[in-house]
Design a protein around this motif. Sequence first.
Motif, PDB file in Angstrom:
ATOM      1  N   LEU A 153       0.800  -1.230   0.000  1.00  0.00           N
ATOM      2  CA  LEU A 153       0.000   0.000   0.000  1.00  0.00           C
ATOM      3  C   LEU A 153       0.833   1.281   0.000  1.00  0.00           C
ATOM      4  N   PRO A 154       1.836   1.399   0.845  1.00  0.00           N
ATOM      5  CA  PRO A 154       2.566   2.672   0.893  1.00  0.00           C
ATOM      6  C   PRO A 154       3.139   3.075  -0.457  1.00  0.00           C
ATOM      7  N   LYS A 155       3.672   2.110  -1.143  1.00  0.00           N
ATOM      8  CA  LYS A 155       4.256   2.420  -2.452  1.00  0.00           C
ATOM      9  C   LYS A 155       3.168   2.893  -3.413  1.00  0.00           C
ATOM     10  N   ASN A 156       2.050   2.167  -3.420  1.00  0.00           N
ATOM     11  CA  ASN A 156       0.969   2.520  -4.333  1.00  0.00           C
ATOM     12  C   ASN A 156       0.337   3.865  -3.988  1.00  0.00           C
ATOM     13  N   ALA A 157       0.325   4.157  -2.701  1.00  0.00           N
ATOM     14  CA  ALA A 157      -0.315   5.394  -2.263  1.00  0.00           C
ATOM     15  C   ALA A 157       0.647   6.572  -2.259  1.00  0.00           C
ATOM     16  N   GLY A 158       1.894   6.298  -2.558  1.00  0.00           N
ATOM     17  CA  GLY A 158       2.869   7.371  -2.578  1.00  0.00           C
ATOM     18  C   GLY A 158       3.287   7.842  -1.196  1.00  0.00           C
ATOM     19  N   LEU A 159       3.321   6.891  -0.274  1.00  0.00           N
ATOM     20  CA  LEU A 159       3.706   7.230   1.096  1.00  0.00           C
ATOM     21  C   LEU A 159       5.078   6.649   1.425  1.00  0.00           C
TER      22      LEU A 159
END
Length: 362
Positions: free
Chosen positions: A40-46
């Motif tokens: 998720l973090p990568k996909n969400a740009g976090l």
Amino acid sequence: MGRAPCCDKNGLKKGPWTPEEDQKLVDYVQKHGHGSWRTLPKNAGLQRCGKSCRLRWANYLRPDIKRGRFSFEEEETIIQLHSVLGNKWSTIAARLPGRTDNEIKNYWNTHIRKRLLKSGIDPVTHTPRLDLLDLSSILRSSICNSPQLMNISGLLGLQSLVNPDLMRLLNTLVTCQRGRQDYSLQNLQDNQVSKPQNQNHQFSSFQPNHQMQSSNHQQTPLLAASSTAAFAQFLNEAQQVLQGNEQSSSINLDSVNSQHTMRQNHNVGFTSNSTENVVHFQSNQDYGSDQVFINSLPGNSNFQLNNYINQDSFGLNSVLSTPTSSQTPMNSSNATEDERDSYCSDFLQFQIPDMLDINGFM
DNA sequence: AACCTCGACAACCGCAGCCGC
DNA sequence: CGCGGCTGCGGTTGTCGAGGT
């Protein structure tokens, strides 16, 4: 097996979340669901690890989270559930809609735990702690505030209602206690003169703690050991009387105030090693109808705290039921922290003398 | 005004269990 | 069946603000 770290720590941010990060996470979860927290973090740009994102979402950003202070019903539920489940915060949280395990855990550690300790209750075992208690505090104000209270039945005004043997035993206890006082009856009377308001309180010995404190502070503190010995003597006599009183092993004063029955009674039972008789000092929540009853109970020979809920002696079913509203000083959202403290220490019916430093036990 | 203390709570850490491969 | 990844959970720490000195 040599567990791998939850995520690559390099370059990942830690610490408090910014509003921008929150917004990114909320936007992503609302659009795609969280799916795999790891990706998720990568996909969400976090620049966060998945674990951090999951925690942030679960404990703060989730839309169904209820913010704000805990209601009394919630607090009551937490205490009851904790007494059964222990530190199973997630299980407790499942019973409190809108509350997270982390929130409950924090609230327990910062509020409830301290309140229980202040009330002489071990927050781990939910039992009274002998090392924190001065048993004499329960009767001390009676002994010291009223010269005529050597007649406890007179003090209680209950001669016609109470087994005279019980009254004799209470007198025995009081006498035993009083014999350990360093000051004379004259001192007591002088003391009484200085505090004439107490003469108007025949029930002063069983007043809620917050009503007793002002007078207690002026008394010579009794050692817990001496009061314990006195209590052991009392219980010994109680056993003898109860053995000779086979027709009724239960001397219950509930009827005295039956109109004030409460949904939940939190009873503190003092038990002796040599007997199974339990003496309950039970406080009703209306602040004016405190009761004393002696009951012969099977079971533990240790100090115990019994939470009787709807006559269900600490059954899991009642504990796990959703709490209903009860008429207490705590129900109002306007209840202050002091009111909560007062209420809680009342129904737990314990008071740690101020002279005792309990910080070391915390 | 500066510093200190303390309470509240958000966040992190590490372990354990579950599950898919 | 065993390994490894993921998630959940509970304990602990860090941060911040309020109040006191």
